[in-house]
Design an enzyme around this catalytic site. Structure first.
Site, PDB file in Angstrom:
ATOM      1  N   SER A   1       0.809  -1.227   0.000  1.00 16.14           N
ATOM      2  CA  SER A   1       0.000   0.000   0.000  1.00 16.14           C
ATOM      3  C   SER A   1       0.840   1.275   0.000  1.00 16.14           C
ATOM      4  O   SER A   1       0.322   2.346  -0.309  1.00 16.14           O
ATOM      5  CB  SER A   1      -0.928   0.010   1.221  1.00 16.14           C
ATOM      6  OG  SER A   1      -0.196   0.158   2.424  1.00 16.14           O
TER       7      SER A   1
ATOM      8  N   LYS B   1       0.997   4.885   6.760  1.00 11.50           N
ATOM      9  CA  LYS B   1       0.427   5.716   5.695  1.00 11.50           C
ATOM     10  C   LYS B   1       1.139   7.067   5.688  1.00 11.50           C
ATOM     11  O   LYS B   1       1.916   7.392   6.589  1.00 11.50           O
ATOM     12  CB  LYS B   1      -1.079   5.948   5.909  1.00 11.50           C
ATOM     13  CG  LYS B   1      -1.926   4.686   6.011  1.00 11.50           C
ATOM     14  CD  LYS B   1      -1.976   3.895   4.724  1.00 11.50           C
ATOM     15  CE  LYS B   1      -2.768   2.605   4.885  1.00 11.50           C
ATOM     16  NZ  LYS B   1      -2.649   1.738   3.682  1.00 11.50           N
TER      17      LYS B   1
END
Length: 271
Positions: free
Chosen positions: A62, A133
């Protein structure tokens, strides 16, 4: 006539071999000292990992291309300890309980403890509630996607994310227009087409926002494999974003930074 056999024991200092029992005790003592030393080192490493720098194993793609599957990153836990909060562009590890994961999965306490220790040393995948993230919006920011140029806007300023965005990805296939509440973060993965991030939790309690208090630390280095050893440089993509409560007014439909100035945002900007 004295017939007693002469005493044959030699001075141990002379280098004579020890008896079987003495050798066994000596070996056990050596192993005991080695075990205590190993235990002490393990405790020191765990304490260092708990309070200073913790390795994390990257389990998914990701955050590609910035972080690859199998990377061991080093998370700086002191980055936000002294009245410093995450900034736009920071890559952070956080506990997603209550934001990305509403109820943490149940597990055996002993297995959980062992897994946690292994994860703290970067030897196992992180807990299912830990995520990595990039910070795109901080408290007070208005984050919009997408502008007429297909880019993310923060406080009215289009952000050039080409430096870290996965090649071929668009900034977001999901349109959104949100204002980040104080004390929270809006986060997104660099591989936008392969990342479950704040966008996927807009309808959940909290609206996909991550509380600053849930941030574990900032990813500052890639420590393994050795061929990828490097520090994570700040992208600079958010350098010209105005402060929260201001918006960038641009000329025409370019959506760029040219001929712009910061003016107070109008009421109702939450969208």
């Amino acid at each position: 006539m004295d017939t007693e056999a002469p005493h044959t024991e030699r001075d141990r200092s002379s280098g004579a071999p020890l008896g079987t029992g003495e050798r066994s005790r000596s070996v056990r003592a050596s192993w005991g000292r080695a075990g205590l030393l190993g235990l002490g080192c393990a405790v020191a490493v765990l304490l260092f990992s708990a309070f200073v720098v913790q390795p994390f194993l990257i389990p998914s793609g990701s955050m590609e291309p910035t972080l690859q599957v199998g990377d061991r990153v080093l998370v700086n836990k002191l980055a936000y300890r002294f009245d410093t909060e995450p900034e736009r562009g920071d890559v952070v590890v956080f506990d997603g309980t209550g934001s990305f994961v509403q109820e943490p999965p149940e597990e055996n306490p002993v297995i959980g403890l062992l897994h946690g220790a292994a994860a703290a040393l970067g030897l196992a995948e992180p807990a299912e509630t830990d995520f990595v993230k990039r910070v795109v919006g901080v408290g007070g920011d208005r984050v919009v996607c997408c502008d007429k140029g297909g880019r993310v806007e923060v406080n009215g300023r289009a952000v050039d994310e080409r430096r870290y965005l996965y090649p071929g990805d668009t900034p977001s296939r999901v349109p959104f227009d949100i204002v980040v509440p104080p004390g929270t973060l809006w986060v997104m993965g660099d591989h936008r087409a392969n990342s479950r991030d704040s966008r996927d939790h807009l309808g959940d309690p909290g609206g996909g926002m991550v509380p600053v208090g849930k941030v574990v630390g900032r990813v500052d280095w890639i420590g393994w494999p050795l061929g990828r050893w490097s520090s994570l440089e700040h992208s600079g993509a958010f350098r010209d974003v105005p402060a929260p409560g201001l918006r960038d007014v641009t000329a025409g439909d370019s959506g760029g930074a040219a001929d712009s100035k910061d003016v107070p945002a109008p009421d109702g900007a939450h969208g």
